[in-house]
Design an enzyme around this catalytic site. Structure first.
Site, PDB file in Angstrom:
ATOM      1  CE  LYS A 149      -3.607   2.250   2.963  1.00 29.28           C
ATOM      2  NZ  LYS A 149      -4.546   2.469   1.908  1.00 29.28           N
ATOM      3  N   GLY A 150       0.232   2.332  -0.606  1.00 26.97           N
ATOM      4  CA  GLY A 150       1.137   3.703  -0.728  1.00 26.97           C
ATOM      5  C   GLY A 150       1.253   4.281   0.650  1.00 26.97           C
ATOM      6  N   GLY A 151       2.573   4.768   1.003  1.00 24.65           N
ATOM      7  CA  GLY A 151       2.682   5.399   2.319  1.00 24.65           C
ATOM      8  C   GLY A 151       3.320   4.406   3.496  1.00 24.65           C
TER       9      GLY A 151
ATOM     10  CG  ASP B  85       5.745   4.929  -7.022  1.00 24.01           C
ATOM     11  OD1 ASP B  85       4.916   5.435  -7.954  1.00 24.01           O
ATOM     12  OD2 ASP B  85       5.383   5.152  -5.853  1.00 24.01           O
TER      13      ASP B  85
ATOM     14  N   GLY C 252       6.144   2.651   3.604  1.00 20.55           N
ATOM     15  CA  GLY C 252       7.434   2.691   3.723  1.00 20.55           C
ATOM     16  C   GLY C 252       8.320   1.760   2.793  1.00 20.55           C
TER      17      GLY C 252
ATOM     18  CB  THR D 159      10.952   4.219  -1.294  1.00 18.85           C
ATOM     19  OG1 THR D 159       9.917   4.292  -2.139  1.00 18.85           O
ATOM     20  CG2 THR D 159      12.315   4.857  -1.714  1.00 18.85           C
ATOM     21  CB  SER D 160      12.433   3.658   4.008  1.00 19.72           C
ATOM     22  OG  SER D 160      12.001   4.904   3.986  1.00 19.72           O
TER      23      SER D 160
ATOM     24  CG  ASN E  93       8.173   0.392   8.351  1.00 18.71           C
ATOM     25  OD1 ASN E  93       8.867   0.224   8.918  1.00 18.71           O
ATOM     26  ND2 ASN E  93       8.140   1.471   7.252  1.00 18.71           N
TER      27      ASN E  93
END
Length: 394
Positions: A78-80, A107, A82, A84-85, A331
């Site tokens: 889901k977006g948001g 993305d 984490g 990418t981190s 996360n």
């Protein structure tokens, strides 16, 4: 269109022959000597505990790093949450463990540059500063691709467009549209162009020699919907090309005499051969996504009911696509605390209920669960990503 930055790759490849000293036991964050003070604010959260792992088998980082077959890791959710981190920290962890690594963002709304605190835009490979082994990053640039698509379609009666699509291995599709005289369609980037460009990059990873130096390739994927389209695109193209080839086969005998008179028979057969070649490449990509020995999809979520419900649906969809999934990162887990913060206490109860939901969810309960703590700093830049990677990827 999407350059491979081969001079940098060649230089990195030469450096691979040198012995690399990897210090895996260090828990502190070392600041880069050539840029003193740049990451002075980076520090460990004093209350952050190592991530808890659950599951039926030991799927720690050592298993990820020591294997020789599994090369591709795709992180999504889901977006948001984490993604990418987590993807960037995994790439840094691989590089510091001796693996020449490439991290790719599929993305359309990129944040990989922000995560590394380094400009990675432009659709070309950029070397990331800091890690012990070569680490390169690539942000696929969909806006640039759309603009090149429009420009190319107006050059030389469509020849520019064909060259552009040829560079992605998809030029034969333009030939098919051109035969139907659908010129207006060629002026507009088709739906799914972002995913098609991402697929073209996967083709390069499989076929271009420059990419063979990378022993690990990490994908920072788009939110759930985009990622599912990306994973299903090879099946769609394979089926579509198969239908086109069957149709051409049926009408070939009726039109062969006419084509031979006008000298077009060889040209049409060449187009069919290109279609078949593209179909074979799509089959390779599809097999890559489903290969349990070379590929793994890691779901990233946070401990909320909404995020876990979407993660459950994502895992179900990945199972239908036969994409291998073994790990689930939860996360932003609040670390333990002795304070009397009422807000924190309420949040911990909510997170406990969310973790219980994972353990009882038929789609997620069988995965190896990694609990990544919420830390008291922004994860941005090489040292911060190393710190996060040392916590999450144990």
């Amino acid at each position: 269109m999407l350059a491979t930055a081969s001079p940098h790759l060649q230089a990195a490849a030469r450096r691979l022959s040198l012995a690399v000293s990897v210090n895996q036991g260090c828990s502190s964050v070392r600041l880069p000597h050539r840029r003193p003070g740049r990451y002075a604010s980076v520090r460990a959260a004093s209350t952050a505990a190592p991530p808890a792992k659950e599951g039926l088998e030991d799927l720690g980082f050592q298993e990820m790093s020591s294997g020789t077959r599994r090369r591709y890791y795709m992180l999504g959710g889901k977006g948001g949450v984490g993604k990418t981190s987590c993807a960037a920290s995994l790439a840094v962890r691989f590089a510091n463990d001796g693996h020449p690594t490439l991290v790719v963002s599929t993305d359309p709304a990129h944040s990989l540059s922000d995560s590394f605190a380094q400009d990675l835009s432009g659709g070309t490979l950029v070397q990331v500063e800091g890690p012990d082994s070569p680490l390169f990053a690539l942000e696929i640039n969909p806006e640039k691709a759309r603009e090149e698509f429009r420009t190319a379609s107006q050059q030389n009666g469509g020849t520019g467009l064909k060259d552009f699509m040829d560079s992605m291995g998809l030029g034969v599709l333009v030939e098919q549209l051109g035969e139907l005289k659908l010129g207006e369609l060629l002026d507009t980037p088709p739906p799914g162009l972002d995913e098609a460009i991402a697929i073209s990059k996967v083709m390069q990873f499989l076929e271009v020699q420059d990419y063979s130096m990378f022993s690990r390739i990490v994908f920072d994927t788009a939110p759930t919907g985009h990622t599912l389209r990306l994973l299903s695109l090879p099946d769609f193209l394979d089926a579509s090309i198969g239908k086109i080839l069957k149709l051409r086969s049926k009408i070939a005998s009726a039109t062969s005499a006419i084509k031979s008179v006008f000298g077009q028979e060889v040209q049409q057969q060449d187009a069919a051969n290109k279609l078949e070649k593209l179909r074979e490449r799509m089959v390779k990509v599809r097999e890559l996504f489903r290969d349990t020995e070379s590929t793994e999809f890691i779901i990233v979520t946070i401990p909320t009911m909404m995020a876990i419900s979407e993660s459950s649906r994502l895992h179900s969809s990945l199972q239908k696509e036969s994409v291998p999934v073994r790990r689930l990162i939860v996360n932003q887990i609040l670390p333990p605390s002795t304070s009397d913060c009422k807000f924190c206490a309420i949040k911990r109860k909510d997170q406990t209920r969310a973790l219980d939901m994972i353990r009882s969810d038929p789609e997620l309960m069988g995965l190896n669960i990694i609990q990544a703590p919420l830390v008291d700093m922004e994860i941005r830049g090489g040292p911060a990503l190393k710190f996060l990677g040392d916590i999450v990827w144990k």
